[in-house]
Design a protein around this motif. Structure first.
Motif, mmCIF file in Angstrom:
data_model
loop_
_atom_site.group_PDB
_atom_site.id
_atom_site.type_symbol
_atom_site.label_atom_id
_atom_site.label_comp_id
_atom_site.label_asym_id
_atom_site.label_seq_id
_atom_site.Cartn_x
_atom_site.Cartn_y
_atom_site.Cartn_z
ATOM 1 N N ARG A 76 0.802 -1.237 -0.220
ATOM 2 C CA ARG A 76 -0.058 0.134 -0.042
ATOM 3 C C ARG A 76 1.039 1.202 -0.011
ATOM 4 O O ARG A 76 1.983 1.303 0.901
ATOM 5 C CB ARG A 76 -1.076 -0.008 1.193
ATOM 6 N N ALA A 77 0.461 2.214 -0.838
ATOM 7 C CA ALA A 77 1.321 3.308 -0.828
ATOM 8 C C ALA A 77 0.566 4.384 -0.880
ATOM 9 O O ALA A 77 -0.451 4.671 -1.719
ATOM 10 C CB ALA A 77 2.164 3.417 -2.354
ATOM 11 N N LEU A 78 0.873 5.559 -0.217
ATOM 12 C CA LEU A 78 0.092 6.833 -0.086
ATOM 13 C C LEU A 78 1.092 7.929 -0.578
ATOM 14 O O LEU A 78 2.095 8.139 -0.104
ATOM 15 C CB LEU A 78 -0.262 7.351 1.554
ATOM 16 N N ILE A 79 0.621 8.435 -1.914
ATOM 17 C CA ILE A 79 1.197 9.179 -2.473
ATOM 18 C C ILE A 79 0.821 10.637 -2.375
ATOM 19 O O ILE A 79 -0.394 10.949 -2.810
ATOM 20 C CB ILE A 79 1.511 8.893 -4.026
ATOM 21 N N PRO A 80 1.409 11.537 -1.740
ATOM 22 C CA PRO A 80 0.974 13.075 -1.615
ATOM 23 C C PRO A 80 0.798 13.736 -2.759
ATOM 24 O O PRO A 80 1.593 13.375 -3.980
ATOM 25 C CB PRO A 80 1.931 13.502 -0.559
ATOM 26 N N PRO A 81 -0.013 14.826 -2.840
ATOM 27 C CA PRO A 81 -0.077 15.538 -4.366
ATOM 28 C C PRO A 81 1.150 16.143 -4.763
ATOM 29 O O PRO A 81 1.786 16.551 -3.771
ATOM 30 C CB PRO A 81 -1.277 16.411 -3.855
#
Length: 110
Positions: free
Chosen positions: A105-110
């Protein structure tokens, strides 16, 4: 307020609705220097992703603010060829390379 469609692949970042939103840190995730957060849900049993080979990944996307499923895509890229966003490349290669058969799972910021 009229709803409008936004093409997130071609719209300049400064026009997106969440530009100034603080991206929270989530427990259990490793935060990379770029702000990308990763967490292995299942470590694969195959070889680790190599930076010199073409990688084929399935990407499932959700919106952070509303938690809605936004779609799925199979993506093939060679690291460094700039065909995918840097955050996705970092999620696969940095913080311990993903292994074939794994789920991250990856959370990629704007």
């Amino acid at each position: 307020n009229e709803a409008r469609a936004v093409d997130y692949f071609t719209t300049p970042p400064n026009t997106l609705e969440f530009e100034n939103v603080a991206f929270p840190r989530y427990p259990g995730f490793v935060t990379l220097p770029s702000g990308v957060q990763v967490r292995d849900l299942c470590v694969g049993s195959g070889p680790a992703a190599a930076t010199t080979k073409s990688l084929d990944v399935v990407v499932k996307m959700w919106t952070v603010h509303q938690g809605r499923y936004a779609g799925e895509a199979r993506v093939a890229f060679v690291p460094g060829d700039e065909t995918v966003i840097r955050g996705l490349e970092q999620a696969v290669l940095v913080g311990g390379n993903m292994r074939v058969g794994g789920t991250r799972r990856a959370l990629i910021p704007p």
